[in-house]
Design a protein around this motif. Structure first.
Motif, PDB file in Angstrom:
ATOM      1  N   LEU A  53       0.814  -1.221   0.000  1.00 14.48           N
ATOM      2  CA  LEU A  53       0.000   0.000   0.000  1.00 14.48           C
ATOM      3  C   LEU A  53       0.846   1.270   0.000  1.00 14.48           C
ATOM      4  N   GLY A  54       2.142   1.122   0.211  1.00 14.09           N
ATOM      5  CA  GLY A  54       2.998   2.300   0.342  1.00 14.09           C
ATOM      6  C   GLY A  54       2.592   3.096   1.571  1.00 14.09           C
ATOM      7  N   LEU A  55       2.232   2.390   2.636  1.00 16.82           N
ATOM      8  CA  LEU A  55       1.668   3.062   3.818  1.00 16.82           C
ATOM      9  C   LEU A  55       2.463   2.702   5.061  1.00 16.82           C
ATOM     10  N   THR A  56       2.742   3.730   5.858  1.00 18.08           N
ATOM     11  CA  THR A  56       3.432   3.488   7.124  1.00 18.08           C
ATOM     12  C   THR A  56       2.747   4.324   8.211  1.00 18.08           C
ATOM     13  N   GLY A  57       2.791   3.865   9.444  1.00 19.09           N
ATOM     14  CA  GLY A  57       2.130   4.626  10.499  1.00 19.09           C
ATOM     15  C   GLY A  57       2.559   4.153  11.872  1.00 19.09           C
ATOM     16  N   LYS A  58       2.463   5.095  12.832  1.00 18.88           N
ATOM     17  CA  LYS A  58       2.839   4.771  14.216  1.00 18.88           C
ATOM     18  C   LYS A  58       1.663   5.089  15.126  1.00 18.88           C
ATOM     19  N   PRO A  59       0.789   4.123  15.352  1.00 21.56           N
ATOM     20  CA  PRO A  59      -0.297   4.389  16.315  1.00 21.56           C
ATOM     21  C   PRO A  59       0.278   4.628  17.705  1.00 21.56           C
ATOM     22  N   ASP A  60      -0.454   5.372  18.533  1.00 16.51           N
ATOM     23  CA  ASP A  60       0.049   5.593  19.894  1.00 16.51           C
ATOM     24  C   ASP A  60       0.079   4.283  20.678  1.00 16.51           C
ATOM     25  N   TYR A  61      -0.972   3.480  20.529  1.00 18.84           N
ATOM     26  CA  TYR A  61      -1.007   2.181  21.212  1.00 18.84           C
ATOM     27  C   TYR A  61      -1.712   1.155  20.346  1.00 18.84           C
ATOM     28  N   LEU A  62      -1.323  -0.089  20.496  1.00 21.96           N
ATOM     29  CA  LEU A  62      -2.114  -1.224  20.009  1.00 21.96           C
ATOM     30  C   LEU A  62      -2.406  -2.088  21.220  1.00 21.96           C
ATOM     31  N   VAL A  72      -5.214   2.571  19.158  1.00 22.54           N
ATOM     32  CA  VAL A  72      -5.703   3.692  19.982  1.00 22.54           C
ATOM     33  C   VAL A  72      -4.849   4.913  19.663  1.00 22.54           C
ATOM     34  N   GLU A  73      -5.505   6.004  19.274  1.00 20.58           N
ATOM     35  CA  GLU A  73      -4.784   7.239  18.979  1.00 20.58           C
ATOM     36  C   GLU A  73      -5.168   8.290  20.009  1.00 20.58           C
ATOM     37  N   CYS A  95      -6.003   0.785  11.378  1.00 19.21           N
ATOM     38  CA  CYS A  95      -6.749  -0.484  11.325  1.00 19.21           C
ATOM     39  C   CYS A  95      -6.286  -1.283  10.106  1.00 19.21           C
ATOM     40  N   LEU A  96      -6.117  -0.593   8.982  1.00 19.78           N
ATOM     41  CA  LEU A  96      -5.670  -1.274   7.755  1.00 19.78           C
ATOM     42  C   LEU A  96      -4.267  -1.863   7.956  1.00 19.78           C
ATOM     43  N   LEU A  97      -3.386  -1.088   8.570  1.00 19.13           N
ATOM     44  CA  LEU A  97      -2.015  -1.577   8.811  1.00 19.13           C
ATOM     45  C   LEU A  97      -2.008  -2.747   9.800  1.00 19.13           C
ATOM     46  N   VAL A  98      -2.890  -2.682  10.802  1.00 23.51           N
ATOM     47  CA  VAL A  98      -2.993  -3.798  11.757  1.00 23.51           C
ATOM     48  C   VAL A  98      -3.451  -5.054  11.017  1.00 23.51           C
ATOM     49  N   ASP A  99      -4.440  -4.899  10.150  1.00 27.06           N
ATOM     50  CA  ASP A  99      -4.952  -6.030   9.362  1.00 27.06           C
ATOM     51  C   ASP A  99      -3.817  -6.650   8.543  1.00 27.06           C
ATOM     52  N   LYS A 100      -3.012  -5.774   7.878  1.00 31.00           N
ATOM     53  CA  LYS A 100      -1.904  -6.278   7.043  1.00 31.00           C
ATOM     54  C   LYS A 100      -0.801  -6.906   7.892  1.00 31.00           C
ATOM     55  N   THR A 101      -0.558  -6.346   9.068  1.00 28.02           N
ATOM     56  CA  THR A 101       0.560  -6.807   9.900  1.00 28.02           C
ATOM     57  C   THR A 101       0.211  -8.079  10.683  1.00 28.02           C
ATOM     58  N   TYR A 102      -0.991  -8.090  11.281  1.00 26.34           N
ATOM     59  CA  TYR A 102      -1.356  -9.208  12.171  1.00 26.34           C
ATOM     60  C   TYR A 102      -2.286 -10.227  11.506  1.00 26.34           C
ATOM     61  N   GLY A 103      -2.749  -9.884  10.270  1.00 23.69           N
ATOM     62  CA  GLY A 103      -3.618 -10.823   9.553  1.00 23.69           C
ATOM     63  C   GLY A 103      -5.001 -10.945  10.161  1.00 23.69           C
ATOM     64  N   LYS A 104      -5.416  -9.963  10.940  1.00 19.94           N
ATOM     65  CA  LYS A 104      -6.754  -9.993  11.536  1.00 19.94           C
ATOM     66  C   LYS A 104      -7.328  -8.578  11.538  1.00 19.94           C
ATOM     67  N   ARG A 105      -8.508  -8.450  10.984  1.00 20.85           N
ATOM     68  CA  ARG A 105      -9.108  -7.125  10.835  1.00 20.85           C
ATOM     69  C   ARG A 105      -9.655  -6.606  12.172  1.00 20.85           C
ATOM     70  N   PRO A 106      -9.221  -5.408  12.626  1.00 18.87           N
ATOM     71  CA  PRO A 106      -9.812  -4.874  13.864  1.00 18.87           C
ATOM     72  C   PRO A 106     -11.233  -4.400  13.575  1.00 18.87           C
ATOM     73  N   PRO A 107     -12.179  -4.647  14.474  1.00 18.37           N
ATOM     74  CA  PRO A 107     -13.548  -4.180  14.218  1.00 18.37           C
ATOM     75  C   PRO A 107     -13.681  -2.660  14.379  1.00 18.37           C
ATOM     76  N   TYR A 108     -12.776  -2.080  15.151  1.00 13.50           N
ATOM     77  CA  TYR A 108     -12.843  -0.625  15.387  1.00 13.50           C
ATOM     78  C   TYR A 108     -11.483  -0.144  15.888  1.00 13.50           C
ATOM     79  N   GLY A 109     -11.315   1.178  15.859  1.00 14.24           N
ATOM     80  CA  GLY A 109     -10.157   1.814  16.484  1.00 14.24           C
ATOM     81  C   GLY A 109     -10.686   2.862  17.445  1.00 14.24           C
ATOM     82  N   ILE A 110      -9.824   3.348  18.325  1.00 13.32           N
ATOM     83  CA  ILE A 110     -10.274   4.324  19.331  1.00 13.32           C
ATOM     84  C   ILE A 110      -9.510   5.636  19.178  1.00 13.32           C
TER      85      ILE A 110
END
Ligand code: SF4
Length: 170
Positions: A53-62, A72-73, A95-110
């Motif tokens: 996806l050419g996408l990178t990101g640093k969430p505050d928490y997972l 969680v942001e 959420c998209l990056l979590v799905d790609k990284t962990y192979g499981k789609r998060p139902p929501y983010g905070i």
């Protein structure tokens, strides 16, 4: 011996109290913290990244809850009545990056504002709008003439390109 046992119990209690206080201040849901971008928990990890996806990101928490990882942001400043679109898309990108990284789609983010939390439903419609935006950004990267995407004077005033930008509002 009794003295040592008491000292251990008191220290453990203080640590638990500090940990739950930090957790509450950050607006974290229950669960195991598996990633943090803040120093508060003593662990800073590499950004999440998707080459595809050419996408990178640093969430505050997972936070992992029952095998699902929730981003969680934390946002400072005024708490809005509803989350800003830019914050919604930021959490959707995590959420998209979590799905790609962990192979499981998060139902929501905070999104945690200072006096209120919002759960952003990571619905297929939001994912699809995000993918459209990412595709647009990739198209814009190869274009030489890109139209301004907002009417926000304050944003232009703070922009480092305003002196050379022919669409600046400031
Ligand atoms: S000055 Fe130009 S590039 Fe900067 S925010 Fe305004 S329109 Fe966008």
């Amino acid at each position: 011996m009794l003295y040592l046992a008491l000292l251990f119990i008191i220290t453990a209690g203080v640590l638990l109290w500090q940990s739950s206080r930090q957790r509450a201040q950050a607006g974290l849901p229950g669960g195991r913290i598996v990633y943090t971008d803040t120093r508060a928990w003593g662990r800073i990890q590499k950004p999440l990244f998707s080459r595809e996806l050419g996408l990178t990101g640093k969430p505050d928490y997972l936070v992992e809850q029952d095998g699902v990882v929730i981003p969680v942001e934390v946002k400072s400043g005024r708490t809005p009545d509803a989350p800003y679109d830019s914050h919604i898309f930021q959490v959707a990108a995590y959420c998209l990056l979590v799905d790609k990284t962990y192979g499981k789609r998060p139902p929501y983010g905070i999104i945690h504002y200072s006096s209120r939390d919002f759960a952003v439903d990571y619905a297929p419609q939001l994912e699809s709008a995000l993918l459209d935006q990412l595709a647009e950004i990739r198209r814009d990267e190869t274009r030489t003439n890109v139209r301004r995407s907002h009417e926000d004077q304050a944003r232009c005033r703070k922009c480092g390109f305003r002196r050379v930008c022919d669409q600046s509002l400031a």
